[in-house]
Write a protein that holds these residues in place. Sequence first.
Motif, PDB file in Angstrom:
ATOM      1  N   GLU A   1       0.800  -1.219   0.000  1.00 17.16           N
ATOM      2  CA  GLU A   1       0.000   0.000   0.000  1.00 17.16           C
ATOM      3  C   GLU A   1       0.837   1.274   0.000  1.00 17.16           C
ATOM      4  O   GLU A   1       0.310   2.369  -0.256  1.00 17.16           O
ATOM      5  N   LEU A   2       2.136   1.132   0.285  1.00 19.12           N
ATOM      6  CA  LEU A   2       3.024   2.305   0.266  1.00 19.12           C
ATOM      7  C   LEU A   2       3.902   2.347  -0.985  1.00 19.12           C
ATOM      8  O   LEU A   2       4.700   3.268  -1.142  1.00 19.12           O
ATOM      9  N   ALA A   3       3.805   1.340  -1.842  1.00 23.42           N
ATOM     10  CA  ALA A   3       4.630   1.289  -3.051  1.00 23.42           C
ATOM     11  C   ALA A   3       4.380   2.531  -3.909  1.00 23.42           C
ATOM     12  O   ALA A   3       3.265   3.065  -3.939  1.00 23.42           O
ATOM     13  N   PRO A   4       5.422   3.064  -4.550  1.00 23.48           N
ATOM     14  CA  PRO A   4       6.768   2.468  -4.728  1.00 23.48           C
ATOM     15  C   PRO A   4       7.753   2.793  -3.607  1.00 23.48           C
ATOM     16  O   PRO A   4       8.935   2.500  -3.742  1.00 23.48           O
ATOM     17  N   ALA A   5       7.278   3.418  -2.514  1.00 19.45           N
ATOM     18  CA  ALA A   5       8.188   3.736  -1.412  1.00 19.45           C
ATOM     19  C   ALA A   5       8.727   2.448  -0.783  1.00 19.45           C
ATOM     20  O   ALA A   5       8.050   1.424  -0.745  1.00 19.45           O
ATOM     21  N   VAL A   6       9.947   2.530  -0.278  1.00 20.18           N
ATOM     22  CA  VAL A   6      10.613   1.387   0.350  1.00 20.18           C
ATOM     23  C   VAL A   6      11.113   1.812   1.723  1.00 20.18           C
ATOM     24  O   VAL A   6      11.649   2.916   1.894  1.00 20.18           O
ATOM     25  N   SER A   7      10.953   0.932   2.700  1.00 16.83           N
ATOM     26  CA  SER A   7      11.413   1.196   4.063  1.00 16.83           C
ATOM     27  C   SER A   7      12.784   0.570   4.282  1.00 16.83           C
ATOM     28  O   SER A   7      13.049  -0.536   3.803  1.00 16.83           O
ATOM     29  N   PHE A   8      13.640   1.273   5.029  1.00 19.57           N
ATOM     30  CA  PHE A   8      15.000   0.813   5.317  1.00 19.57           C
ATOM     31  C   PHE A   8      15.224   0.815   6.826  1.00 19.57           C
ATOM     32  O   PHE A   8      14.851   1.780   7.513  1.00 19.57           O
TER      33      PHE A   8
END
Length: 326
Positions: free
Chosen positions: A100-107
Amino acid sequence: MTTESGLLGLAFAAADTLLEVDGDGKVALVLGAGPGPGTTADAWQGRMLLDLVGKASRKSLSEALRTLQPNIRTAPLDALISCNSERVRRARIRLFQLPELAPAVSFAITYVGTAFTLAVPNAPILLNAGGLLGRVQAVLQEGAVALGLAVSFVEVAGLDQPGEAHQRAAARINAALQTASLDGASAARLSPEQFALLRAADAASDLVDEVRDAGAAEGIDLAALVTRTALSMSGPAEPTIRALRFALEACLTEGVGRASVTFSDSLKRTLKEAEKFRAIVRQQNFTLEYQPIADLATGVSITSRPSPGSAVTGPPTRSISRRSWA
């Protein structure tokens, strides 16, 4: 406690810094600690992710982003995080993407060790094999190290490749191994890619990490094979030095993987032969054929004293050999 603060507490229990990176590779959200003293993670806001890591880490990080699957956390990636223009810090990074947050990526970033400089140190002059043997013998005879000694054998495949980057990496590795050695003066370079160093048995520094960091600082992916053998602190030094000589030869001809095994086997054989010889002398279970007299400067037998009734009339024709490691 709110749900938001509870989630942050859980997140920081598993990582030092949390990032959210948008579809363009830019840091959109950052929480947590900076990579070193005097740095803050807030300064990363709006910067490109790949600008925050060392050159050697960019390829693997880009590949992890390209192959990332939603709802699957990646294995930890080793990377160098920039603290400033002169210093970096080793870190392990995990990636995760919620659909649901794509294209964001968590690191999630966890720092390892302390920050170190990118400046290339002056390459120290390392010992050769003969110098290392002399150093070990002197230390064993002095008996100054109460906690024990060990020799580590290090092989860095690919270090001898041409190019300035590899030359700078070699200078970094020379300096790192010398620093890690006993009194900062007990490391030897056996070949362009093989090293041996005398260390305290309880030395804490990880030589694999030292080599990897030296390569990463120059944008080179280097891996070290390291073996270690403990030295006996009791009894005469001669059997240990003889065994170490054979181990150094094995390191050069068969690789560091055989060095520790050769040392152990040679030491056992030497001690067994010494005990056998002592038993022969103690029981006088021998016949004296001749007593050679040798010139210590040249190692040549110049005369002998035959025992009564011996058929030997003169010294052997060959000289007493002595191998030089200079």
